[in-house]
Design a protein around this motif. Structure first.
Motif, PDB file in Angstrom:
ATOM      1  N   GLN A   5       6.340 -19.542  10.508  1.00 28.01           N
ATOM      2  CA  GLN A   5       4.991 -18.970  10.528  1.00 28.01           C
ATOM      3  C   GLN A   5       4.990 -17.593  11.185  1.00 28.01           C
ATOM      4  OE1 GLN A   5       2.813 -22.025  12.551  1.00 28.01           O
ATOM      5  NE2 GLN A   5       3.094 -23.493  10.883  1.00 28.01           N
ATOM      6  N   LEU A   6       5.715 -17.468  12.287  1.00 23.48           N
ATOM      7  CA  LEU A   6       5.791 -16.182  12.976  1.00 23.48           C
ATOM      8  C   LEU A   6       6.447 -15.123  12.091  1.00 23.48           C
ATOM      9  CD1 LEU A   6       5.274 -14.553  15.527  1.00 23.48           C
ATOM     10  CD2 LEU A   6       7.471 -15.382  16.407  1.00 23.48           C
ATOM     11  N   ALA A   7       7.524 -15.500  11.405  1.00 28.72           N
ATOM     12  CA  ALA A   7       8.206 -14.566  10.517  1.00 28.72           C
ATOM     13  C   ALA A   7       7.285 -14.136   9.370  1.00 28.72           C
ATOM     14  CB  ALA A   7       9.484 -15.193   9.967  1.00 28.72           C
ATOM     15  N   ALA A   8       6.544 -15.074   8.798  1.00 26.71           N
ATOM     16  CA  ALA A   8       5.613 -14.746   7.718  1.00 26.71           C
ATOM     17  C   ALA A   8       4.518 -13.809   8.215  1.00 26.71           C
ATOM     18  CB  ALA A   8       5.001 -16.020   7.136  1.00 26.71           C
ATOM     19  N   LEU A   9       3.987 -14.078   9.388  1.00 29.38           N
ATOM     20  CA  LEU A   9       2.938 -13.227   9.950  1.00 29.38           C
ATOM     21  C   LEU A   9       3.469 -11.818  10.223  1.00 29.38           C
ATOM     22  CD1 LEU A   9      -0.001 -13.070  10.906  1.00 29.38           C
ATOM     23  CD2 LEU A   9       0.785 -13.856  13.153  1.00 29.38           C
ATOM     24  N   ARG A  10       4.658 -11.724  10.782  1.00 27.03           N
ATOM     25  CA  ARG A  10       5.254 -10.400  11.044  1.00 27.03           C
ATOM     26  C   ARG A  10       5.457  -9.628   9.730  1.00 27.03           C
ATOM     27  NH1 ARG A  10       8.050  -9.321  16.184  1.00 27.03           N
ATOM     28  NH2 ARG A  10       7.566 -11.051  17.559  1.00 27.03           N
ATOM     29  N   TYR A  11       5.915 -10.324   8.702  1.00 31.12           N
ATOM     30  CA  TYR A  11       6.091  -9.654   7.412  1.00 31.12           C
ATOM     31  C   TYR A  11       4.753  -9.149   6.885  1.00 31.12           C
ATOM     32  CZ  TYR A  11       6.555  -8.779   2.488  1.00 31.12           C
ATOM     33  OH  TYR A  11       6.481  -8.168   1.257  1.00 31.12           O
ATOM     34  N   LEU A  12       3.729  -9.986   6.914  1.00 30.66           N
ATOM     35  CA  LEU A  12       2.426  -9.594   6.374  1.00 30.66           C
ATOM     36  C   LEU A  12       1.854  -8.388   7.103  1.00 30.66           C
ATOM     37  CD1 LEU A  12       0.885 -13.121   5.751  1.00 30.66           C
ATOM     38  CD2 LEU A  12       1.602 -11.463   4.007  1.00 30.66           C
ATOM     39  N   VAL A  13       2.080  -8.287   8.396  1.00 31.73           N
ATOM     40  CA  VAL A  13       1.610  -7.124   9.154  1.00 31.73           C
ATOM     41  C   VAL A  13       2.314  -5.851   8.674  1.00 31.73           C
ATOM     42  CG1 VAL A  13       1.725  -6.036  11.443  1.00 31.73           C
ATOM     43  CG2 VAL A  13       0.831  -8.340  11.215  1.00 31.73           C
ATOM     44  N   ALA A  14       3.590  -5.973   8.338  1.00 31.81           N
ATOM     45  CA  ALA A  14       4.388  -4.803   7.966  1.00 31.81           C
ATOM     46  C   ALA A  14       4.300  -4.441   6.490  1.00 31.81           C
ATOM     47  CB  ALA A  14       5.851  -5.051   8.334  1.00 31.81           C
ATOM     48  N   GLY A  34       7.662 -23.166  -1.466  1.00 40.93           N
ATOM     49  CA  GLY A  34       6.933 -24.290  -0.894  1.00 40.93           C
ATOM     50  C   GLY A  34       6.812 -24.169   0.621  1.00 40.93           C
ATOM     51  N   THR A  35       7.910 -23.807   1.279  1.00 42.85           N
ATOM     52  CA  THR A  35       7.893 -23.627   2.734  1.00 42.85           C
ATOM     53  C   THR A  35       6.933 -22.516   3.117  1.00 42.85           C
ATOM     54  OG1 THR A  35      10.169 -24.398   2.968  1.00 42.85           O
ATOM     55  CG2 THR A  35       9.311 -23.007   4.736  1.00 42.85           C
ATOM     56  N   VAL A  36       7.017 -21.409   2.402  1.00 43.13           N
ATOM     57  CA  VAL A  36       6.146 -20.261   2.698  1.00 43.13           C
ATOM     58  C   VAL A  36       4.692 -20.621   2.427  1.00 43.13           C
ATOM     59  CG1 VAL A  36       5.546 -17.922   1.947  1.00 43.13           C
ATOM     60  CG2 VAL A  36       7.918 -18.513   2.446  1.00 43.13           C
ATOM     61  N   SER A  37       4.432 -21.332   1.351  1.00 36.31           N
ATOM     62  CA  SER A  37       3.067 -21.730   1.029  1.00 36.31           C
ATOM     63  C   SER A  37       2.456 -22.548   2.169  1.00 36.31           C
ATOM     64  CB  SER A  37       3.052 -22.530  -0.270  1.00 36.31           C
ATOM     65  OG  SER A  37       1.748 -22.985  -0.558  1.00 36.31           O
ATOM     66  N   GLN A  38       3.226 -23.479   2.709  1.00 41.04           N
ATOM     67  CA  GLN A  38       2.731 -24.295   3.818  1.00 41.04           C
ATOM     68  C   GLN A  38       2.498 -23.443   5.061  1.00 41.04           C
ATOM     69  OE1 GLN A  38       1.622 -27.474   3.689  1.00 41.04           O
ATOM     70  NE2 GLN A  38       1.978 -27.120   1.520  1.00 41.04           N
ATOM     71  N   SER A  39       3.397 -22.510   5.332  1.00 41.93           N
ATOM     72  CA  SER A  39       3.231 -21.619   6.488  1.00 41.93           C
ATOM     73  C   SER A  39       1.975 -20.768   6.332  1.00 41.93           C
ATOM     74  CB  SER A  39       4.459 -20.715   6.647  1.00 41.93           C
ATOM     75  OG  SER A  39       5.586 -21.471   7.004  1.00 41.93           O
ATOM     76  N   LEU A  40       1.750 -20.251   5.125  1.00 39.67           N
ATOM     77  CA  LEU A  40       0.569 -19.414   4.894  1.00 39.67           C
ATOM     78  C   LEU A  40      -0.716 -20.222   5.035  1.00 39.67           C
ATOM     79  CD1 LEU A  40       1.858 -17.237   1.916  1.00 39.67           C
ATOM     80  CD2 LEU A  40       1.634 -16.557   4.316  1.00 39.67           C
ATOM     81  N   LYS A  41      -0.714 -21.459   4.541  1.00 42.34           N
ATOM     82  CA  LYS A  41      -1.893 -22.320   4.689  1.00 42.34           C
ATOM     83  C   LYS A  41      -2.192 -22.571   6.163  1.00 42.34           C
ATOM     84  CE  LYS A  41      -1.584 -24.774   0.305  1.00 42.34           C
ATOM     85  NZ  LYS A  41      -1.259 -26.038  -0.367  1.00 42.34           N
ATOM     86  N   THR A  42      -1.156 -22.790   6.941  1.00 40.94           N
ATOM     87  CA  THR A  42      -1.334 -23.024   8.379  1.00 40.94           C
ATOM     88  C   THR A  42      -1.873 -21.779   9.069  1.00 40.94           C
ATOM     89  OG1 THR A  42       0.418 -24.681   8.390  1.00 40.94           O
ATOM     90  CG2 THR A  42      -0.167 -23.691  10.517  1.00 40.94           C
TER      91      THR A  42
END
Length: 155
Positions: A5-14, A34-42
């Motif tokens: 989740q932290l990695a996905a959030l950092r990517y989205l900011v950049a 699938g993993t990313v989809s769950q992280s984004l939903k969270t």
């Protein structure tokens, strides 16, 4: 928050607005969709990002980071603090190792990079404004310093 989740959030900011679809996050992180989809939903459920559906195709979506998401990333992580405690030689060695990992990852992706807009061969100026020739769109000033999934190395 877990590391994915932290990695996905950092990517989205950049990432720029054209590079925030779930598939882009998955490609960048080298994770399954699938993993990313769950992280984004969270992250969405926690109010750290918000989903924006395409007006032309409701199946397509991107995620924007909320002010709460930006605020969360404004604080140094435990890893940031640990790296700061390394001496100059240790940081140089770590940088070399991470560079090696990056080059191996690029080779595994067939050379496909995620780069900064202003360093892309498609970046240009039109009427004195930043412009993407590939997507045929004017860019906001801040977008030229963001990651783009369409990035191609300038010759």
């Amino acid at each position: 928050m877990n590391p994915a989740q932290l990695a996905a959030l950092r990517y989205l900011v950049a990432a720029n607005q054209f590079s925030r679809a779930p598939s882009h996050v998955a490609d960048y992180l080298g994770a399954t969709r699938g993993t990313v989809s769950q992280s984004l939903k969270t992250l969405d459920g926690k109010g750290l990002i918000t989903q924006i559906r395409s007006s032309s195709d409701k199946r397509r979506a991107r995620y924007d980071v909320t002010p709460q998401g930006h605020a969360l990333l404004g604080s140094p992580t435990q890893t940031d603090s640990a790296i700061e405690q390394l001496d100059e030689n240790e940081r140089a060695h770590l940088a070399k190792l991470l560079s090696n990992v990056l080059h191996m990852t690029l080779r595994a992706r067939g050379g496909k990079s995620f780069g900064i807009c202003k360093n892309c061969k498609h970046h240009g100026m039109k009427a004195k404004r930043p412009y993407c020739r590939l997507l045929d769109v004017e860019l906001a000033d801040h977008e030229i310093d963001q990651i783009c999934h369409e990035h191609e190395t300038a010759a």
